[in-house]
Structures are given as structure tokens and as C-alpha cells.
Design a protein around this motif. Sequence first.
Motif, mmCIF file in Angstrom:
data_model
loop_
_atom_site.group_PDB
_atom_site.id
_atom_site.type_symbol
_atom_site.label_atom_id
_atom_site.label_comp_id
_atom_site.label_asym_id
_atom_site.label_seq_id
_atom_site.Cartn_x
_atom_site.Cartn_y
_atom_site.Cartn_z
ATOM 1 N N LEU A 48 0.853 -1.201 0.000
ATOM 2 C CA LEU A 48 0.000 0.000 0.000
ATOM 3 C C LEU A 48 0.886 1.248 0.000
ATOM 4 O O LEU A 48 1.610 1.494 0.968
ATOM 5 C CB LEU A 48 -0.904 -0.002 1.243
ATOM 6 C CG LEU A 48 -1.847 1.202 1.377
ATOM 7 C CD1 LEU A 48 -3.013 1.095 0.398
ATOM 8 C CD2 LEU A 48 -2.386 1.310 2.799
ATOM 9 N N PRO A 49 0.841 2.041 -1.091
ATOM 10 C CA PRO A 49 1.568 3.317 -1.058
ATOM 11 C C PRO A 49 0.817 4.274 -0.131
ATOM 12 O O PRO A 49 -0.411 4.269 -0.126
ATOM 13 C CB PRO A 49 1.504 3.796 -2.511
ATOM 14 C CG PRO A 49 0.296 3.135 -3.078
ATOM 15 C CD PRO A 49 0.080 1.852 -2.333
ATOM 16 N N LEU A 50 1.552 5.035 0.633
ATOM 17 C CA LEU A 50 0.892 5.889 1.629
ATOM 18 C C LEU A 50 0.827 7.338 1.161
ATOM 19 O O LEU A 50 1.715 7.814 0.443
ATOM 20 C CB LEU A 50 1.642 5.803 2.954
ATOM 21 C CG LEU A 50 1.722 4.399 3.565
ATOM 22 C CD1 LEU A 50 2.642 4.392 4.787
ATOM 23 C CD2 LEU A 50 0.335 3.883 3.952
ATOM 24 N N PHE A 51 -0.248 8.019 1.579
ATOM 25 C CA PHE A 51 -0.352 9.447 1.285
ATOM 26 C C PHE A 51 0.801 10.156 2.003
ATOM 27 O O PHE A 51 1.160 9.770 3.132
ATOM 28 C CB PHE A 51 -1.672 10.014 1.824
ATOM 29 C CG PHE A 51 -2.897 9.536 1.092
ATOM 30 C CD1 PHE A 51 -2.979 9.621 -0.298
ATOM 31 C CD2 PHE A 51 -3.979 9.024 1.788
ATOM 32 C CE1 PHE A 51 -4.120 9.195 -0.969
ATOM 33 C CE2 PHE A 51 -5.128 8.595 1.124
ATOM 34 C CZ PHE A 51 -5.193 8.681 -0.257
ATOM 35 N N SER A 52 1.356 11.174 1.354
ATOM 36 C CA SER A 52 2.419 11.914 2.048
ATOM 37 C C SER A 52 1.806 12.578 3.292
ATOM 38 O O SER A 52 0.689 13.106 3.244
ATOM 39 C CB SER A 52 3.028 12.963 1.114
ATOM 40 O OG SER A 52 2.062 13.894 0.728
ATOM 41 N N GLY A 53 2.527 12.468 4.366
ATOM 42 C CA GLY A 53 2.002 12.951 5.651
ATOM 43 C C GLY A 53 1.378 11.829 6.459
ATOM 44 O O GLY A 53 1.036 12.007 7.620
ATOM 45 N N TYR A 54 1.188 10.676 5.815
ATOM 46 C CA TYR A 54 0.589 9.532 6.518
ATOM 47 C C TYR A 54 1.531 8.326 6.446
ATOM 48 O O TYR A 54 1.097 7.183 6.466
ATOM 49 C CB TYR A 54 -0.791 9.211 5.922
ATOM 50 C CG TYR A 54 -1.782 10.297 6.255
ATOM 51 C CD1 TYR A 54 -2.531 10.255 7.424
ATOM 52 C CD2 TYR A 54 -1.907 11.409 5.428
ATOM 53 C CE1 TYR A 54 -3.397 11.282 7.752
ATOM 54 C CE2 TYR A 54 -2.771 12.437 5.747
ATOM 55 C CZ TYR A 54 -3.510 12.364 6.906
ATOM 56 O OH TYR A 54 -4.361 13.380 7.244
ATOM 57 N N GLN A 55 2.840 8.599 6.329
ATOM 58 C CA GLN A 55 3.818 7.526 6.273
ATOM 59 C C GLN A 55 3.867 6.786 7.614
ATOM 60 O O GLN A 55 3.418 7.312 8.641
ATOM 61 C CB GLN A 55 5.216 8.072 5.949
ATOM 62 C CG GLN A 55 5.343 8.641 4.547
ATOM 63 C CD GLN A 55 5.162 10.144 4.504
ATOM 64 O OE1 GLN A 55 4.449 10.728 5.326
ATOM 65 N NE2 GLN A 55 5.803 10.780 3.545
ATOM 66 N N PHE A 56 4.435 5.585 7.556
ATOM 67 C CA PHE A 56 4.571 4.801 8.779
ATOM 68 C C PHE A 56 6.046 4.566 9.047
ATOM 69 O O PHE A 56 6.732 3.949 8.223
ATOM 70 C CB PHE A 56 3.838 3.464 8.625
ATOM 71 C CG PHE A 56 3.898 2.599 9.839
ATOM 72 C CD1 PHE A 56 3.194 2.934 10.990
ATOM 73 C CD2 PHE A 56 4.671 1.455 9.853
ATOM 74 C CE1 PHE A 56 3.260 2.137 12.113
ATOM 75 C CE2 PHE A 56 4.737 0.650 10.969
ATOM 76 C CZ PHE A 56 4.031 0.994 12.112
ATOM 77 N N GLU A 57 6.514 5.075 10.148
ATOM 78 C CA GLU A 57 7.924 4.960 10.550
ATOM 79 C C GLU A 57 8.855 5.367 9.396
ATOM 80 O O GLU A 57 9.824 4.657 9.080
ATOM 81 C CB GLU A 57 8.223 3.528 11.029
ATOM 82 C CG GLU A 57 7.468 3.185 12.307
ATOM 83 C CD GLU A 57 7.613 1.727 12.739
ATOM 84 O OE1 GLU A 57 8.095 0.905 11.923
ATOM 85 O OE2 GLU A 57 7.224 1.425 13.876
#
Lengths: 166, 192
Positions: free
Chosen positions: B56-65
Motif C-alpha cells: 500500500l503506497p501511503l499518502f504523504s504525511g501519513y507515512q509509517f515509521e
Amino acid sequence: MSLISSKKLLPMAFFVSLLLLVLLSQSNSVLAQGEEPTDDDVNRIAKQLYCPVCESTPLDACPTEACRQWRDLIRQMLAEGKSEDEIKQYFVAQYGARVLSDPPNRLASYAVPVIAFLFGALLLFRGFRMWIKPAESEAVSSMDEAKPVQQDEYIQKMEEELNKRK
Amino acid sequence: MTELQNDAPVRKGVPLWAQIIIWALLVGLLVIVAMGLNRAQQGTVQPGHVIDNFTLPLFSGYQFEGRSEIHLDDFRGKIVVINFWASWCKPCEQEAAEMQTAWEEYGPTGEVIFIGVDYVDTEPDARVYLKKFGITYPNGPDLATHISQYFRIKGVPETYFVDRDGVLHYVQVGPFSSIDQIRNIIDPILAE
């Protein structure tokens, strides 16, 4: 220093006017790019797309909130100067090729149903021919055989009466 | 009688090779239709199913670690809560606050990870939604709807609870009505 004569002033004014016209025309084209896209512009692209949420309704005619958002995105991308192809490519990348009304793999999409239909039609045609031919021949032979039997007394009397009246 | 028999039409059947092709095509078409119908009636992926890895590519600002995309396999050994949502989905709004509260409660333990999968949505509207409900857990778009097709979701919201071994434990179709409802699903998996 000598004053510029009216003979020299006239061509200069002409060139300045020409230059202004060119500049104005360029500023108009910039304005045109920055203009808000019309509903027709948006719908021209929208009618080529289908939202997966409402699969059987083209995007330009779909009343759902999801489709309204998609149309807004198309409008935004058009305002940013994106081309129709770029917008469609973006939608395919985001939501898959099934959003396109015109599938990209044309051969597989169109050839398979056509071939299936043709083979089905051929099968039915051959099947019907096989049913009709024996039935027709049976009907003809049975009619030939039944002729003398079908002339019952009532018909004979009718024919006799008619002959008498002649 | 013998004449009649001789005059009878000679039946010319379809050649064997043509029959084989026709029947093979018809059977093939029937199989495709049957598979489609079967898939339509199957419903969502059922509990007990081992969930395959997905990205799953993440929205910028919603990255995980610090990661801009996540893989399900990265979270083996943790309980994964996969929530399908969309900004145009009104029922999703009903559970948005509960989901975030649950994330704030379970996230710090390091044993549970929440993943938001944004289904058939536009990024600007998705961002407005995430901001509106103060959602902070990793979120990203379901590109080309690959993930939702894998889970065979029937709509949004739907939430899938995957246990530490990657096995689907529970499916919630529709919104959660309270935080307790989410706790009642996660706590037994945590206790296992």
C-alpha cells in the motif's frame, strides 16, 4: 538633436502597434490556458470513464458523490493544463483499466464475444437445419400418403354438389 | 418401400473437429460465466483465510515509521486492522472517530497496526476527510483497486482483522457503532 520627422514616426507607430498586438494576443492565450474548464470540457472526458462504484453508469451521467468528486478532479486537472490522455492515464493508474469505456486490450475485449457469437450462431444454424430437413421430408411423404384418406365423404358430397350446380 | 428408403435425405453432420471446437468454446464460456457468478456470490474473503502480502503506497504525511509504502508481510507477528473507506462514503464518517480512538489506544502497544485503504477516491477529497477526522494511522490509496479486489469487498466501510500469523480473524461489514465493538474484536485476538 533633430526632431523625428512625421515620415519616420508613422512606420514606427505601425511597428509599435504590431508589437502590442502580438503581446496582447500572447497574453490572451495565457488567459485561455488559465480559464476555468467548462462542463462540456469535463463531460467530454467523463463520458469515457466509468466509476467502479456505479459500474453501468458513465461518469458524466452518474449522480453519486464519488462520481461528482471524479468530475471535480477532471476539472482541476484540465485547469492545470493536463491533456485528455494524461487525465485518462492518471485514472487508469489510480483505479485500473476497467474505468475506461473503451478497454485498452481491444482484441481480447471485442474478438472473444464476436467469436463466441459466431460459433453459437453456427451451431444453432446447423442444429435447425438438421431438425427442419427431416421434418419437411416427413411432412411431404405423409401428405402424399394421406391424400386418398383425407378425402372423406363430406368433401366428396360437397364437390359433387358444386359440380351439379355448374 | 425400398425407393422411399433410398430417397431419404442423407444427414450430413457437423464435422467432428468443428463439433469439438464449438463445444469447447461453449464450455469455456460457461465456465467463465460460472466463475463470475461464483465470485459474485462468494462474498468477502472469509475468516480462516491466510491473507497474501500486498503493498500500500501511503499518502504523504501519513507515512509509517518513515516509509512511504507498507507491505502486509512487514507486520507478521502483529495484529493488523485493515479498514476500507472513502471520503464520499457517509457511513465511513460514522466510524472514523472510533477508528482513530482505537488506534490511539492500541497503536502505542506496538502489537496492533491500523491501515486505512482508501477505495475509489480522489486524493484531495481523501486528504480533507483524513484531516476532518484527525486520522493519523497509515493511509493510502488502493491503486487500481487491487487490494479491494483481493478482499472482494462489497462496499465501504469494511474492516478486516488479521491475526499475528496473517490469518483473517474477523470481518466487519459496515461501520462500527462504538469503540467497545472494536475492542471486543481486538482484545480476544490479543489474548490468543
